[in-house]
Design a protein around this motif. Structure first.
Motif, PDB file in Angstrom:
ATOM      1  N   ILE A  10       0.810  -1.213   0.000  1.00 48.76           N
ATOM      2  CA  ILE A  10       0.000   0.000   0.000  1.00 48.76           C
ATOM      3  C   ILE A  10       0.846   1.267   0.000  1.00 48.76           C
ATOM      4  CG2 ILE A  10      -1.575   1.394   1.421  1.00 48.76           C
ATOM      5  CD1 ILE A  10      -2.996  -0.712  -0.116  1.00 48.76           C
ATOM      6  N   VAL A  11       1.928   1.284   0.738  1.00 48.76           N
ATOM      7  CA  VAL A  11       2.682   2.520   0.938  1.00 48.76           C
ATOM      8  C   VAL A  11       3.184   3.134  -0.364  1.00 48.76           C
ATOM      9  CG1 VAL A  11       4.892   1.335   1.288  1.00 48.76           C
ATOM     10  CG2 VAL A  11       4.514   3.589   2.317  1.00 48.76           C
ATOM     11  N   ASP A  12       3.513   2.295  -1.355  1.00 47.10           N
ATOM     12  CA  ASP A  12       4.035   2.821  -2.615  1.00 47.10           C
ATOM     13  C   ASP A  12       3.468   2.124  -3.855  1.00 47.10           C
ATOM     14  OD1 ASP A  12       5.231   0.385  -2.270  1.00 47.10           O
ATOM     15  OD2 ASP A  12       7.296   1.123  -2.257  1.00 47.10           O
ATOM     16  N   GLY A  13       2.543   1.188  -3.670  1.00 46.27           N
ATOM     17  CA  GLY A  13       1.936   0.498  -4.809  1.00 46.27           C
ATOM     18  C   GLY A  13       2.833  -0.530  -5.462  1.00 46.27           C
ATOM     19  N   LEU A  14       3.936  -0.908  -4.811  1.00 45.21           N
ATOM     20  CA  LEU A  14       4.861  -1.877  -5.411  1.00 45.21           C
ATOM     21  C   LEU A  14       4.210  -3.254  -5.538  1.00 45.21           C
ATOM     22  CD1 LEU A  14       7.885  -2.371  -6.284  1.00 45.21           C
ATOM     23  CD2 LEU A  14       8.199  -3.286  -3.962  1.00 45.21           C
ATOM     24  N   PRO A  15       4.114  -3.803  -6.782  1.00 38.60           N
ATOM     25  CA  PRO A  15       3.561  -5.156  -6.949  1.00 38.60           C
ATOM     26  C   PRO A  15       4.475  -6.186  -6.300  1.00 38.60           C
ATOM     27  CG  PRO A  15       3.603  -3.950  -9.047  1.00 38.60           C
ATOM     28  CD  PRO A  15       4.446  -3.179  -8.077  1.00 38.60           C
ATOM     29  N   LEU A  16       3.901  -7.093  -5.534  1.00 36.47           N
ATOM     30  CA  LEU A  16       4.685  -8.101  -4.825  1.00 36.47           C
ATOM     31  C   LEU A  16       4.552  -9.485  -5.452  1.00 36.47           C
ATOM     32  CD1 LEU A  16       3.747  -6.984  -1.197  1.00 36.47           C
ATOM     33  CD2 LEU A  16       5.816  -6.394  -2.473  1.00 36.47           C
ATOM     34  N   ALA A  37      -4.964  -2.091 -12.614  1.00 37.70           N
ATOM     35  CA  ALA A  37      -4.720  -2.517 -11.234  1.00 37.70           C
ATOM     36  C   ALA A  37      -3.524  -1.777 -10.644  1.00 37.70           C
ATOM     37  CB  ALA A  37      -4.488  -4.026 -11.180  1.00 37.70           C
ATOM     38  N   LYS A  38      -2.461  -1.612 -11.426  1.00 38.69           N
ATOM     39  CA  LYS A  38      -1.284  -0.897 -10.937  1.00 38.69           C
ATOM     40  C   LYS A  38      -1.607   0.555 -10.625  1.00 38.69           C
ATOM     41  CE  LYS A  38       2.152  -3.750 -13.326  1.00 38.69           C
ATOM     42  NZ  LYS A  38       3.200  -3.767 -14.384  1.00 38.69           N
ATOM     43  N   MET A  39      -2.417   1.199 -11.486  1.00 37.35           N
ATOM     44  CA  MET A  39      -2.823   2.574 -11.219  1.00 37.35           C
ATOM     45  C   MET A  39      -3.685   2.652  -9.965  1.00 37.35           C
ATOM     46  SD  MET A  39      -3.549   4.332 -14.957  1.00 37.35           S
ATOM     47  CE  MET A  39      -4.635   3.058 -15.581  1.00 37.35           C
ATOM     48  N   ILE A 148     -20.488  -4.009   0.866  1.00 35.03           N
ATOM     49  CA  ILE A 148     -19.198  -3.552   0.375  1.00 35.03           C
ATOM     50  C   ILE A 148     -19.397  -2.526  -0.737  1.00 35.03           C
ATOM     51  CG2 ILE A 148     -17.104  -4.279  -0.840  1.00 35.03           C
ATOM     52  CD1 ILE A 148     -17.249  -6.901   0.668  1.00 35.03           C
ATOM     53  N   MET A 149     -18.649  -1.453  -0.657  1.00 41.74           N
ATOM     54  CA  MET A 149     -18.781  -0.352  -1.611  1.00 41.74           C
ATOM     55  C   MET A 149     -18.460  -0.811  -3.029  1.00 41.74           C
ATOM     56  SD  MET A 149     -16.747   3.292  -1.541  1.00 41.74           S
ATOM     57  CE  MET A 149     -17.177   3.500   0.180  1.00 41.74           C
ATOM     58  N   VAL A 150     -19.282  -0.383  -3.983  1.00 44.95           N
ATOM     59  CA  VAL A 150     -19.053  -0.683  -5.394  1.00 44.95           C
ATOM     60  C   VAL A 150     -18.807   0.636  -6.128  1.00 44.95           C
ATOM     61  CG1 VAL A 150     -20.005  -1.683  -7.504  1.00 44.95           C
ATOM     62  CG2 VAL A 150     -20.541  -2.716  -5.287  1.00 44.95           C
ATOM     63  N   GLN A 151     -17.691   0.722  -6.840  1.00 41.64           N
ATOM     64  CA  GLN A 151     -17.344   1.932  -7.568  1.00 41.64           C
ATOM     65  C   GLN A 151     -16.987   1.578  -9.010  1.00 41.64           C
ATOM     66  OE1 GLN A 151     -14.802   4.799  -5.467  1.00 41.64           O
ATOM     67  NE2 GLN A 151     -14.881   3.492  -3.662  1.00 41.64           N
ATOM     68  N   ASN A 152     -16.815   2.607  -9.822  1.00 45.34           N
ATOM     69  CA  ASN A 152     -16.406   2.433 -11.212  1.00 45.34           C
ATOM     70  C   ASN A 152     -14.929   2.781 -11.345  1.00 45.34           C
ATOM     71  OD1 ASN A 152     -15.966   3.823 -14.082  1.00 45.34           O
ATOM     72  ND2 ASN A 152     -17.553   2.257 -14.281  1.00 45.34           N
ATOM     73  N   ILE A 153     -14.195   1.998 -12.118  1.00 52.22           N
ATOM     74  CA  ILE A 153     -12.748   2.190 -12.220  1.00 52.22           C
ATOM     75  C   ILE A 153     -12.386   3.570 -12.748  1.00 52.22           C
ATOM     76  CG2 ILE A 153     -12.640   1.145 -14.524  1.00 52.22           C
ATOM     77  CD1 ILE A 153      -9.979   0.829 -11.745  1.00 52.22           C
ATOM     78  N   GLY A 160      -8.628  10.319  -8.396  1.00 48.90           N
ATOM     79  CA  GLY A 160      -7.250  10.443  -7.967  1.00 48.90           C
ATOM     80  C   GLY A 160      -6.524  11.503  -8.764  1.00 48.90           C
ATOM     81  N   THR A 161      -6.823  11.581 -10.095  1.00 48.71           N
ATOM     82  CA  THR A 161      -6.195  12.589 -10.935  1.00 48.71           C
ATOM     83  C   THR A 161      -6.625  13.982 -10.513  1.00 48.71           C
ATOM     84  OG1 THR A 161      -6.151  11.057 -12.804  1.00 48.71           O
ATOM     85  CG2 THR A 161      -5.917  13.400 -13.303  1.00 48.71           C
TER      86      THR A 161
END
Length: 213
Positions: A10-16, A37-39, A148-153, A160-161
């Motif tokens: 979470i802290v930096d979005g680094l894929p593990l 997903a990365k964004m 659970i909250m449902v949102q659009n991508i 966020g932008t």
């Protein structure tokens, strides 16, 4: 059907870790969803919902955040939401057990790519119809997934932008304000010197006038 599973810090979005498969019925490359997903990982933070479902084209992203790690799965819309979160809880528990102490120390993407072996094993269990019938007890232990909250991508990424742009504009405004204060202080000081110099000239002329007389 489960098409993709990704795990990120979470802290930096680094894929593990990650695993994915192509959907021959979809005209969209699975890599496009991986990029989404990365964004999404980069938009998440400490204040983000710990469970959320996000619509993207014909699919749904379901994610779970535990111990500052995000576990995300891309599924068909008709795949059970309850099973999706059961699946995420299963891999979250196993991943934390194996790598929890190392998550904050790694710097290379997909450091724990070998976890794919367990992901594939868990995915098989949660997609097998016979196994799904035997998971009633697990399902009953989960919170009500309907809440659970449902949102659009697009809304999530655009928000966020916008927030990013707003933060940038705020910083620029702050810089302009500071510059204005400095300029104003300089002009006020300069004005005082000019007035003082003018006063001195008047006094000098006045004294000179009487001295000549």
């Amino acid at each position: 059907m489960v098409l993709m599973t990704m795990i990120a810090r979470i802290v930096d979005g680094l894929p593990l870790a990650a695993t994915m498969q192509e959907d021959e019925q979809s005209g969209r490359n699975i890599l496009d969803y991986q990029n989404q997903a990365k964004m999404l990982f980069r938009k998440l933070g400490p204040q983000s919902p710990t469970r959320c479902t996000i619509e993207t084209g014909p699919y749904l992203f379901h994610y779970l955040i535990e111990h500052d790690v995000c576990y995300l799965v891309l599924c068909d819309r008709n795949y059970s939401k309850r099973l999706a979160y059961s699946y995420l809880e299963d891999i979250a528990q196993e991943f934390h057990s194996q790598y929890g102490k190392r998550v904050n120390t790694v710097t290379r993407p997909y450091t724990f790519i070998e976890f794919d072996t367990y992901i594939q094993k868990s995915k098989k269990v949660f997609t097998d119809s016979r196994a799904r019938r035997n998971m009633t007890n697990i399902n009953n232990q989960l919170q009500d997934v309907q809440r659970i909250m449902v949102q659009n991508i697009d809304d999530v990424l655009q928000r966020g932008t916008v927030l990013s742009e707003l933060d940038s504009k705020t910083q620029n405004l702050s810089m302009l304000t500071q510059k204005y204060k400095k300029d104003a202080t300089f002009l006020n000081t300069k004005s005082m010197y000019v007035k003082a110099a003018a006063g001195c000239i008047v006094v000098f002329v006045f004294i000179l006038y009487f001295w000549i007389l």
